[in-house]
Design an enzyme around this catalytic site. Structure first.
Site: not given
Ligand code: GLN
Ligand code: ZN
Length: 793
Positions: A19-20, A138, A473, A524, A555, A681, A733
C-alpha cells in the site's frame, strides 16, 4: 453458540508494504487512481481471506482499511470536509455535499492529509492554489498519527462516502461476513478540534445531535446489506471525560441502538474500548448503555476484568469481548495464563457471551513473522506479529470450546518458549544491572544554571539573534536507501558505503552553508530511522527485516525490539559528526535520539518496568554524549519527540511518568561542560500542559513543531520557557515551499510571547521526506526571514 474469535483491525500496508509503495506511486503520478483502487481492492481481499480462510478467525473486521488514516476516512464519511478543500476540489461552498463524492475523491482526500499547492506555469513564486494539510496528532499513546478533524459551530454532517458499505459488500461478495469498524460518534468529536474563528465556548461535542443521523444512516445501510454487527470504537472511554462528554454516551448510544433495532434485520452494536481501563467511566457503560457487546483491553488494564465481568453478568445478553492478546507489542502470549482469563469469563457468562480478541486493533503490530528468516531463532521464538497473534486467538478459542487438550501440543510449545525467555541469559546482563544501582541525583543536573551556561556558550558560538538551524535529517533519497540496501546485502563494501555517506554529508553541509544556516547538521544519511539506527548499535536490541508498522499516511517505521538489558558497546555517531565538523567552520550539531523516545518507538520488553529499561538507554546515550563532547562536538541535540506520547492516558498517572522520564533525559544529557550546548526536539503533540516537565529537562535549546498545529503551544495561557526555543516556522510534511510571509507571521506571533533573544529559527521537524530542491528553496526562504528579523528587531 460457542466462544468466538475476533479481530478489531488488521494492519493495512500489506505483507510487503504494497500500500505504501502504490500510494506513493500515485502521488508521484506513476499510477492513476484506478490502479490505486485496484491495489486497495486486492489488499483487502488478501487480508480478509488470510484472516478467515487461512487462520480460521470467526469475526473479521472490514472498513479497517485506509489510504491514509481511518479518522480522516471517517471525517470524509460524515462530510466533515473543511471549506477550504471543498472550494478547490468539490467546487462548492455549500455546507452539504453531494452524497458520494465521485471523481476527485482521492485528490480532496490527499489534499486534506498532505496539503496541496499548484504553482503557476510562468515560474513565479505565488501559487494559484495553496492549501495546507490538516493537523496531525498522535493516536492516544501510540506512534500512529491521525488527522485531526475540524469542526465549526454550524457544522452540518451528511453521509458523503460509502466506503464502509463498499468494503462490507466487497468482503461479502468473497463469501466473507465481516464486522464493519467505525469510530464512535463521541470519540470522533472528542478527537477533533475547533476551526479557527469558532467562538471560545464552542466544543465539538455540542455537535453530537447533528452527527447522529449520519450514524443512523450508516447503520441502516449496513443492516440492509446484511451486516449482523458493527464495531464502534470509543477509545475515549479510557480517558478522563468532561461531564458533557460523559453524558453524551447515553444520548449517542440510545440513538444508535434505536436505529439498529428498527432495521428489518436488527444489527448488533459492539462497543470497543482499548488502551486502558474503563472503570472510572463504567457507570456510563454498564448496566445502562444499550449496546449488544463490549470490548475491553485486558493487556493494558487487566485490573478491570473482575469488575466488568461482574457488571456484564448482571446484564441479560451482553457479549463481552476480552482483549487478552497484546495488540501493541510483539511478544508471544502466555497462552496458559490467557486461558485462565478466558475460562473465568466463560464460567461467569457462558460460552455464547464471550469473544476472544486482541487488546486493540492490530494496526500497531507488524504483519507476520514469515518474512523474518534472518532473526536469531531463540529470540524469534519469543515473538508473535499480527498473523501469529490471530493464530493465538484462534487457539484460545478452540481450547475454550473443545477443552484445553485439543491444543495440547501448541500449548506445550508455547509454555516452553515462555519459560526459556523468562530465564534466558540473553535478557539479563549483570554489568548493566550493577551500573543502574550506581545512578545518583548528581548525574542528573548540569554543572551551572542556564544563565551561566548561556554566557559561556555565547562567547564560544557567537551566534546572531534568531539563529537558524534544522532538526537533523536531510533528504533520504532513493539513492541513499539503495546504497544502504546494497551495503546491507554485502554488495558494496563498508568503505564504499562510508564514501557514499560522506559525499551526502558534504552535499548537506554545502547546502546549509550556501543558505547561511548558523548551526549545521550532518544530515543523518546513515540512519534508516532515528530509533532503528541507535538500536542497531546497542546490545539488548534485535531487528526485524520486515516488521513495519504504520506511523502516518504511507510512512511506516520498523520499531526495533528491546529484548534484554541495553548497553552501548562502542561509539555510534562520533565518526560521522567528526567528519561533518571537518567540513565547516560553523558549529556542528551532533544528533542523538533520547532515551524516552528510544523506549516509546521500540517494542519493549514486558518483563520489567519501563523506567528501568529507559535508565539503561539513558546511560548508553550518556556515554555517547561524552564521546561526542570529547571529539569536539559542542552542540548536541537529543531528540525526545515521543516524550509526550508516553504520558499515561489518565491525568492522575502523569506525575509519576514525567518524573522518571525527565530524570532519564537528564541522566542522558547532563554529563557535559557548561560550554556544550544541549538541544532537544519535540513534535506533533500538545506541549503547553507539560511545559513544567519540559522546563525541568533544562536543555539549552528546544526546537518544537508548531506550524502544522498553528502555534497551538503558544496559546497555552501561562506559557513561558526560560531557556532558548525554536518553534518550527514551517511544516515539513508537505512538498509545498513555505512562503516568506507565512513564516514571518509565525515569527511575529512568537515575538508576542517569547523573549526576543531566545528565539531560534528552524523547520518543524527533520527534512528526510523532502526532496533536495524543496529543502534548498525552503531553507533559503527561512534564512531570509531570520535575516529580516535580525535587522528589524
Ligand atoms: N533528528 C530527527 C530528524 O531530523 C528528528 C525526527 C523527529 O523528531 N521525529 O529526522
Ligand atoms: Zn520532529
Amino acid at each position: 453458540m460457542p466462544v468466538l474469535s475476533a479481530n478489531l483491525g488488521f494492519p493495512r500496508m500489506g505483507a510487503n508494504r504494497e500500500l505504501k509503495r502504490q500510494v506513493e506511486a500515485y502521488w508521484s503520478g506513476k499510477i492513476d487512481a484506478s490502479a490505486l483502487l485496484k491495489v486497495a481492492h486486492d489488499l483487502r481481499k488478501n487480508h480478509w481471506e488470510l484472516q478467515k480462510n487461512v487462520l480460521g478467525l470467526d469475526v473479521v473486521p472490514s472498513n479497517d482499511f485506509s489510504f491514509y488514516d481511518h479518522v480522516l476516512d471517517h471525517a470524509f464519511t460524515v462530510g466533515a470536509i473543511p471549506m477550504r478543500y471543498r472550494e478547490v476540489f468539490i467546487k462548492t461552498n455549500d455546507d452539504l455535499l453531494p452524497c458520494a463524492l465521485e471523481g476527485d475523491f482521492l485528490s480532496t482526500y490527499f489534499a486534506m492529509a498532505r496539503g496541496f499547492q499548484q504553482l503557476p506555469s510562468d515560474g513565479s513564486e505565488c501559487p494559484i492554489v495553496d492549501l495546507e494539510a490538516m493537523e496531525m496528532k498522535k493516536w492516544f499513546d501510540t506512534n500512529y498519527h491521525y488527522i485531526v478533524p475540524e469542526f465549526h459551530p454550524n457544522q452540518q454532517f451528511k453521509l458523503t462516502s460509502n466506503k464502509f458499505l463498499e468494503e462490507y459488500k466487497q468482503a461479502k461478495s468473497l463469501g466473507i461476513e465481516t464486522r464493519p469498524v467505525l469510530i464512535g460518534p463521541v470519540s470522533f468529536l472528542l478527537l477533533g478540534k475547533t476551526s479557527p474563528n469558532s467562538p471560545a465556548d464552542f466544543e465539538p461535542i455540542q455537535l453530537l445531535e447533528g452527527l447522529l443521523p449520519v450514524y443512523e444512516e450508516i447503520i441502516k445501510h449496513l443492516a440492509e446489506a446484511g451486516a449482523c454487527s458493527i464495531q464502534i470504537d470509543e477509545p475515549c472511554l479510557v480517558q478522563d471525560l468532561s461531564p458533557k462528554a460523559a453524558q453524551s454516551y447515553h444520548v449517542a448510544y440510545s440513538c444508535l441502538s434505536a436505529a439498529a433495532k428498527k432495521c428489518a434485520k436488527p444489527i448488533k452494536i459492539h462497543l470497543t474500548t482499548y488502551f486502558g481501563d474503563i472503570i472510572p467511566n463504567l457507570s456510563l457503560v454498564l448496566p445502562n448503555l444499550p449496546i449488544d457487546g463490549l470490548h475491553i483491553d485486558l493487556i493494558r488494564a487487566p485490573q478491570q476484568f473482575e469488575t466488568i465481568l461482574n457488571a456484564a453478568a448482571k446484564h441479560p445478553t451482553l457479549q463481552l469481548s476480552i482483549g487478552v492478546i497484546n495488540g501493541r507489542n510483539i511478544w508471544k502470549a502466555d497462552l496458559s495464563a490467557a486461558f485462565e482469563t478466558v475460562k473465568k469469563a466463560v464460567a461467569v457468562l457462558g460460552a455464547d457471551r464471550v469473544i476472544i480478541a486482541p487488546s486493540c486493533s492490530l494496526l500497531h503490530t507488524p504483519h507476520s513473522l514469515d518474512a523474518e528468516a534472518g532473526l536469531n531463532p531463540e529470540v524469534k521464538d519469543w515473538l508473535a506479529f499480527s498473523v501469529e497473534k490471530i493464530k493465538e486467538i484462534v487457539l484460545l478459542t478452540k481450547a475454550a470450546n473443545n477443552g484445553i487438550d485439543c491444543i495440547k501440543d501448541e500449548l506445550e510449545a508455547n509454555q516452553r518458549s515462555i519459560q526459556i525467555r523468562r530465564t534466558s541469559p540473553k535478557t539479563h546482563n549483570p554489568t548493566v544491572q550493577e551500573r543502574l544501582k550506581c545512578i545518583t541525583r548528581d548525574m542528573m543536573h548540569r554543572r551551572s544554571t542556564f544563565d551561566k551556561r548561556w554566557v559561556k556558550q555565547q562567547e564560544i558560538f557567537n551566534l546572531p539573534r534568531f539563529p537558524t538551524t534544522t532538526i537533523g535529517s536531510f533528504p533520504q533519497t532513493a539513492e541513499v536507501r539503495k546504497a544502504r540496501a546494497s551495503f546491507k546485502r554485502g554488495e558494496i563494501s563498508q568503505e564504499k558505503y562510508n564514501e557514499f555517506i560522506n559525499d551526502e554529508i558534504k552535499k548537506c553541509i554545502q547546502l546549509q552553508e550556501k543558505n547561511d544556516i548558523d548551526v549545521l547538521v550532518h544530515g543523518e544519511f546513515e540512519r534508516t530511522d532515528m530509533v532503528e539506527f541507535f538500536g542497531e548499535h546497542l546490545e539488548g536490541y534485535i531487528f526485524t527485516k520486515n516488521g513495519w508498522v504504520q506511523s502516518y499516511g504511507s510512512r511506516c517505521v520498523k520499531p526495533p525490539i528491546i529484548y534484554g538489558d541495553v548497553y552501548r558497546p562502542k561509539p555510534m555517531t562520533v565518526e560521522v559528526a567528526k567528519y561533518a565538523k571537518s567540513l565547516t567552520k560553523k558549529p556542528l550539531k551532533g544528533m542523538l535520539t533520547g532515551p524516552v523516545t528510544m523506549l516509546q518507538w521500540s517494542f519493549v520488553r514486558d518483563d520489567q518496568h519501563h523506567k528501568l529499561t529507559t535508565q539503561q538507554l539513558a546511560l548508553a546515550i550518556r556515554d555517547e554524549v561524552s564521546d561526542l563532547e570529547t571529539a569536539g562536538i559542542n552542540v548536541i541535540q537529543i531528540d525526545e519527540p515521543a516524550l509526550r506520547e508516553g504520558l499515561p492516558l489518565r491525568h492522575s498517572e502523569w506525575k509519576e511518568y514525567l518524573n522518571w522520564s525527565v530524570d532519564c533525559f537528564l541522566l542522558a544529557s547532563c554529563s557535559v561542560a557548561d560550554t556544550t550546548q544541549i538541544h532537544t526536539h519535540m513534535c506533533y503533540s500538545d506541549f503547553y500542559d507539560i511545559i513544567d516537565a519540559i522546563t525541568r529537562m533544562d536543555a539549552d535549546v528546544i526546537t518544537i513543531e508548531n506550524s502544522r498545529s498553528n502555534l497551538k503551544f503558544l496559546r497555552g495561557e501561562s506559557f513561558t520557557y526560560p531557556n532558548e526555543i525554536g518553534p518550527g516556522i514551517y511544516d515539513i510534511h508537505s512538498p509545498r515551499i513555505p512562503l516568506h510571509e507565512e513564516m514571518e507571521h509565525r515569527l511575529e506571533e512568537m515575538l508576542k510571547r517569547l523573549k526576543r533573544n531566545s528565539i531560534w529559527v528552524n523547520p518543524d521537524c527533520g527534512l528526510k521526506t523532502r526532496k533536495w530542491n524543496e529543502v534548498d528553496l525552503a531553507l533559503k526562504n527561512m534564512t531570509d526571514v531570520a535575516k529580516k528579523f535580525r535587522s528589524k528587531n
